[in-house]
Design an enzyme around this catalytic site. Sequence first.
Site, PDB file in Angstrom:
ATOM      1  N   LYS A   1       5.534  -6.156 -13.808  1.00  0.00           N
ATOM      2  CA  LYS A   1       4.660  -5.662 -14.884  1.00  0.00           C
ATOM      3  C   LYS A   1       5.500  -5.151 -16.043  1.00  0.00           C
ATOM      4  O   LYS A   1       5.198  -5.409 -17.206  1.00  0.00           O
ATOM      5  CB  LYS A   1       3.765  -4.532 -14.359  1.00  0.00           C
ATOM      6  CG  LYS A   1       2.673  -5.028 -13.427  1.00  0.00           C
ATOM      7  CD  LYS A   1       2.036  -3.881 -12.673  1.00  0.00           C
ATOM      8  CE  LYS A   1       1.233  -4.418 -11.504  1.00  0.00           C
ATOM      9  NZ  LYS A   1       0.880  -3.404 -10.521  1.00  0.00           N
TER      10      LYS A   1
ATOM     11  N   GLN B   1      -0.741   2.310  -8.775  1.00  0.00           N
ATOM     12  CA  GLN B   1      -0.355   1.244  -7.843  1.00  0.00           C
ATOM     13  C   GLN B   1      -0.820   1.599  -6.420  1.00  0.00           C
ATOM     14  O   GLN B   1      -0.518   2.672  -5.914  1.00  0.00           O
ATOM     15  CB  GLN B   1       1.167   1.093  -7.900  1.00  0.00           C
ATOM     16  CG  GLN B   1       1.739   0.004  -7.037  1.00  0.00           C
ATOM     17  CD  GLN B   1       1.520  -1.396  -7.594  1.00  0.00           C
ATOM     18  OE1 GLN B   1       1.291  -1.582  -8.786  1.00  0.00           O
ATOM     19  NE2 GLN B   1       1.588  -2.383  -6.748  1.00  0.00           N
TER      20      GLN B   1
ATOM     21  N   ASP C   1      -7.210  -1.276 -14.557  1.00  0.00           N
ATOM     22  CA  ASP C   1      -7.349  -1.926 -13.256  1.00  0.00           C
ATOM     23  C   ASP C   1      -8.827  -2.184 -12.932  1.00  0.00           C
ATOM     24  O   ASP C   1      -9.132  -2.860 -11.951  1.00  0.00           O
ATOM     25  CB  ASP C   1      -6.774  -0.990 -12.187  1.00  0.00           C
ATOM     26  CG  ASP C   1      -5.791  -1.669 -11.276  1.00  0.00           C
ATOM     27  OD1 ASP C   1      -5.513  -2.858 -11.470  1.00  0.00           O
ATOM     28  OD2 ASP C   1      -5.316  -0.994 -10.347  1.00  0.00           O
TER      29      ASP C   1
HETATM   30  N1  LIG Z   1      -3.880  -0.684  -8.457  1.00  0.00           N
HETATM   31  C1  LIG Z   1      -3.401  -1.870  -8.052  1.00  0.00           C
HETATM   32  N2  LIG Z   1      -3.788  -2.985  -8.692  1.00  0.00           N
HETATM   33  C2  LIG Z   1      -3.333  -4.199  -8.284  1.00  0.00           C
HETATM   34  O1  LIG Z   1      -3.732  -5.235  -8.873  1.00  0.00           O
HETATM   35  C3  LIG Z   1      -2.445  -4.256  -7.195  1.00  0.00           C
HETATM   36  C4  LIG Z   1      -2.063  -3.063  -6.585  1.00  0.00           C
HETATM   37  N3  LIG Z   1      -2.548  -1.877  -7.027  1.00  0.00           N
HETATM   38  N4  LIG Z   1      -1.215  -3.081  -5.531  1.00  0.00           N
HETATM   39  C5  LIG Z   1      -0.600  -4.304  -5.080  1.00  0.00           C
HETATM   40  C6  LIG Z   1      -1.480  -5.520  -5.343  1.00  0.00           C
HETATM   41  C7  LIG Z   1      -0.694  -6.822  -5.316  1.00  0.00           C
HETATM   42  N5  LIG Z   1      -0.560  -7.226  -6.696  1.00  0.00           N
HETATM   43  C8  LIG Z   1       0.286  -8.226  -7.183  1.00  0.00           C
HETATM   44  C9  LIG Z   1       0.433  -8.467  -8.534  1.00  0.00           C
HETATM   45  C10 LIG Z   1       1.308  -9.443  -8.997  1.00  0.00           C
HETATM   46  C11 LIG Z   1       2.033 -10.189  -8.119  1.00  0.00           C
HETATM   47  C12 LIG Z   1       2.982 -11.230  -8.634  1.00  0.00           C
HETATM   48  O2  LIG Z   1       3.369 -11.207  -9.778  1.00  0.00           O
HETATM   49  N6  LIG Z   1       3.386 -12.202  -7.783  1.00  0.00           N
HETATM   50  C13 LIG Z   1       4.264 -13.309  -8.124  1.00  0.00           C
HETATM   51  C14 LIG Z   1       5.579 -13.258  -7.368  1.00  0.00           C
HETATM   52  C15 LIG Z   1       6.160 -11.904  -7.155  1.00  0.00           C
HETATM   53  C16 LIG Z   1       7.416 -11.885  -6.317  1.00  0.00           C
HETATM   54  O3  LIG Z   1       8.153 -12.880  -6.295  1.00  0.00           O
HETATM   55  O4  LIG Z   1       7.622 -10.846  -5.673  1.00  0.00           O
HETATM   56  C17 LIG Z   1       3.592 -14.605  -7.744  1.00  0.00           C
HETATM   57  O5  LIG Z   1       4.011 -15.642  -8.295  1.00  0.00           O
HETATM   58  O6  LIG Z   1       2.683 -14.601  -6.890  1.00  0.00           O
HETATM   59  C18 LIG Z   1       1.873  -9.965  -6.779  1.00  0.00           C
HETATM   60  C19 LIG Z   1       0.995  -9.003  -6.313  1.00  0.00           C
HETATM   61  C20 LIG Z   1      -1.380  -6.442  -7.539  1.00  0.00           C
HETATM   62  N7  LIG Z   1      -1.966  -5.443  -6.713  1.00  0.00           N
END
Ligand SMILES: Nc1nc(=O)c2c([nH]1)NC[C@@H]1CN(c3ccc(C(=O)N[C@@H](CCC(=O)O)C(=O)O)cc3)CN21
Length: 292
Positions: free
Chosen positions: A57, A101, A124
């Site tokens: 983020k 988070q 959120d």
């Molecule tokens: N308040 C809150 N809001 C959220 O949206 C949220 C949380 N908490 N806690 C954790 C979960 C999991 N979330 C996320 C958000 C983004 C990715 C992300 O960018 N994933 C990438 C790869 C990341 C990596 O390599 O570690 C992807 O391509 O899937 C993953 C999980 C968002 N989430």
Amino acid sequence: METTTAKLLDGKALAEKIYKELAATIAELKPKIGRPPGLAVLMVGDNPASAAYVRNKEKACAKVGITSFGKYFPTDITFTELEAVIAQLNQDEQVDGILVQLPFPGHLDSIALLHQIEPDKDVDGLHPVNLGRLVRSETGLRSCTPAGVMRLLEEYKIPLEGKQAVVVGRSILVGKPMALMLLEANATVTIAHSRSQDLKTITQNADILIAAAGLPGLITADMVKPGAVVVDVGINRLTDSSGKSRLVGDIDFAATARVAEYLTPVPGGIGPMTVAMLLQNTVSSYLQATNH
Ligand SMILES: Nc1nc(=O)c2c([nH]1)NC[C@@H]1CN(c3ccc(C(=O)N[C@@H](CCC(=O)O)C(=O)O)cc3)CN21
Ligand SMILES: NC(=O)c1ccc[n+]([C@@H]2O[C@H](COP(=O)([O-])OP(=O)(O)OC[C@H]3O[C@@H](n4cnc5c(N)ncnc54)[C@H](OP(=O)(O)O)[C@@H]3O)[C@@H](O)[C@H]2O)c1
């Protein structure tokens, strides 16, 4: 036997396109408004997965020109101390968005804390006011992950009206708002969860299948209707015997790709879309706060 391969719904590419649009909006408005948009991300404890998302983020914010205020607290912080942090961020004119988070360490009541966030800064979309607006189909800040799914389906012009949609999972963060957004788009929506009986019969009916349970391998190819649109929200970190870790979703990707018409990858699917929607929500709070 002839095998076909599903088309990929590329969340990473769409997220990049959204960043460009947001960067252009910010570059145009920042000189007029006199400050950039601001996003505060509050994290408690040192969960490595959460730390990785928080870093993603922060990187994305830097890319588009949003100032990010990372707030990291030790696991033994008290609820009262966190309340004071939220109260201060609610008042802070540099902060347009506040994200807490999840998950939280056990002794802290995350729901009670989410209630303290000023609804117009709740990027959120988890505050009861914003969830209520969604239930009523009113405009308001919307939960980033399901909003990201909707945006991705829209980009690929996937029709939803009258379709059978099945959402596996009913959390406040993903499953419930996802079901409401699909309903708003005139799909016929079924929500499955851990007490559902015969999940396979339910998912086999889905024209649009959204998996958001957090269980690797939960959805196998025989549970998917041929030609379905399959969206994998699950993000699970698996570690193999050599200690290497990789991310997988809830869907058996390789086998499902031979059955579905469209499929999202993990990584590169809904994860990046979630971050893009978070930034988009922050910019829309910024525009609202500054009357633009
Ligand atoms: N308040 C809150 N809001 C959220 O949206 C949220 C949380 N908490 N806690 C954790 C979960 C999991 N979330 C996320 C958000 C983004 C990715 C992300 O960018 N994933 C990438 C790869 C990341 C990596 O390599 O570690 C992807 O391509 O899937 C993953 C999980 C968002 N989430
Ligand atoms: N891509 C992203 O950006 C993103 C964002 C957020 C979350 N996620 C991922 O998405 C997954 C779900 O997250 P969440 O926060 O919604 O998780 P959660 O709060 O743990 O909810 C999981 C949901 O799945 C249901 N479930 C569990 N086992 C099941 C089974 N065997 N059959 C059917 N349903 C089952 C649960 O049912 P009950 O209600 O009956 O317990 C619950 O409703 C996780 O992998 C998470 O990491 C990804």
